[in-house]
Every structure is written in C-alpha cells, then in structure tokens.
Design a protein around this motif. Structure first.
Motif, PDB file in Angstrom:
ATOM      1  N   ALA A  18      53.424  19.976   2.321  1.00 51.08           N
ATOM      2  CA  ALA A  18      54.694  19.621   2.275  1.00 51.08           C
ATOM      3  C   ALA A  18      55.372  18.913   0.868  1.00 51.08           C
ATOM      4  O   ALA A  18      54.350  18.483   0.215  1.00 51.08           O
ATOM      5  N   PRO A  19      56.439  18.689   0.812  1.00 53.95           N
ATOM      6  CA  PRO A  19      56.832  17.886  -0.362  1.00 53.95           C
ATOM      7  C   PRO A  19      56.536  16.501  -0.449  1.00 53.95           C
ATOM      8  O   PRO A  19      56.194  15.834   0.585  1.00 53.95           O
ATOM      9  N   ILE A  20      56.380  15.831  -1.555  1.00 59.34           N
ATOM     10  CA  ILE A  20      55.803  14.544  -1.981  1.00 59.34           C
ATOM     11  C   ILE A  20      54.691  14.156  -1.122  1.00 59.34           C
ATOM     12  O   ILE A  20      54.638  13.077  -0.682  1.00 59.34           O
ATOM     13  N   ALA A  21      53.819  15.113  -1.080  1.00 60.37           N
ATOM     14  CA  ALA A  21      52.756  14.735  -0.342  1.00 60.37           C
ATOM     15  C   ALA A  21      51.559  13.645  -0.797  1.00 60.37           C
ATOM     16  O   ALA A  21      51.229  12.975  -0.095  1.00 60.37           O
ATOM     17  N   HIS A  22      51.719  13.622  -2.032  1.00 61.67           N
ATOM     18  CA  HIS A  22      50.744  12.365  -2.541  1.00 61.67           C
ATOM     19  C   HIS A  22      51.342  11.008  -2.365  1.00 61.67           C
ATOM     20  O   HIS A  22      50.894  10.106  -1.937  1.00 61.67           O
ATOM     21  N   GLU A  23      52.792  10.977  -2.484  1.00 56.95           N
ATOM     22  CA  GLU A  23      53.348   9.757  -1.993  1.00 56.95           C
ATOM     23  C   GLU A  23      53.661   9.448  -0.803  1.00 56.95           C
ATOM     24  O   GLU A  23      53.120   8.218  -0.544  1.00 56.95           O
ATOM     25  N   ARG A  24      53.344  10.332   0.159  1.00 64.16           N
ATOM     26  CA  ARG A  24      53.428  10.107   1.486  1.00 64.16           C
ATOM     27  C   ARG A  24      52.072   9.689   2.045  1.00 64.16           C
ATOM     28  O   ARG A  24      51.859   8.674   2.576  1.00 64.16           O
TER      29      ARG A  24
END
Length: 155
Positions: A18-24
């Motif tokens: 999913a989007p922005i996986a690293h940030e999550r």
C-alpha cells in the motif's frame, strides 16, 4: 513491521504494498517503543492504511488542515456504513479523525488550527508555574492548563 503485526500473508502483503508503507511501518514502530497495547497497535495499523489510501492521490508535500481531515473522516465513515462495515458512522469517524490527525502530524503533513485568543492567559501561566513543583510532570501541567483554559472559555 507488518509481518510482526499480522499473521496472514495476504494481509501482510496488502499493508506492505500500500502507499507510504515505509512511513507507516516507521510510525507503527515508534508506537511500539511508546508501549502501545497490541490490540491498539493493530487498530492504528488498519486506520493508517485507510489514511494512506485516502491521501495517496495528493502530492507528498500537501499539508492537511483539521477541517480537511474532518471532511475526509466523515466521507470515509459514511463509506464504511454504506458498505456495511459499520452500523453507524460515529465511531469510524472518531477513530479515523484521531488517528489520521496523529499520523499526518507525525509525517509533518498536518497544519494545526489557528490558536484563538486565550482569556486570562497570563493568570493561567502564573498559576501553572506556581503549581509546577507540586504537579511535577510536564504532561500533568499541560492537562491542568487545558482544563483551566477550557473552564474559563466556558465562562
């Protein structure tokens, strides 16, 4: 991080792709270090995934206001009811708004609302400073200040 939270490979893949996986994942890891309960961490992971899908179409430098998050939360909660994932929009709305605000704030993509004039600000500051030795904890002082200011604005 996602493979530590979820058991099923499909769910792990959904979160990882999913989007922005690293940030999550980094945000969820920071919650773990704060000692958040495992069930609450799962709730945060699910709502952060929903927030990521909602903010994906916007540019990465886009900053959201509290009013915009409120609209996003209301729309998202209505969709949950429409798709029969929730009986009423109240709790999905409340949870989405709170977690989205915290997550976007952590990402640096949230603009706090303008601060209103605080009546009796100097007197409240003096009171909290005088009570600081007795209260000790900065969070207790912050909560006490909030309670007093809310009471004074009510009056």
């Amino acid at each position: 991080m996602f493979d530590q939270l979820f058991r099923y490979p499909g769910v792990v893949r959904r979160h990882r792709d999913a989007p922005i996986a690293h940030e999550r994942a980094t945000y969820l890891a920071s919650l773990v270090t704060r000692g958040i309960a495992p069930a609450t961490l799962l709730k945060y992971a699910r709502y952060c995934l929903a927030v990521a899908h909602v903010v994906q179409p916007t540019p990465r430098d886009r900053v959201f206001t509290t009013a915009e998050i409120e609209i996003l939360a209301r729309t998202w909660a209505a969709g949950r009811v429409q798709h029969r994932r929730a009986a009423a929009p109240h709790w999905p709305h409340q949870h989405f708004r709170a977690i989205a605000t915290e997550f976007l704030k952590w990402l640096g993509r949230w603009t706090p609302p303008p601060t209103a004039a605080r009546p009796y600000a100097r007197e409240v500051d003096d009171f909290v400073a005088a009570e600081r030795d007795r209260l000790r904890s900065p969070s207790t002082c912050r909560i006490r200040r909030w309670q007093i200011e809310r009471f004074l604005s009510y009056l």
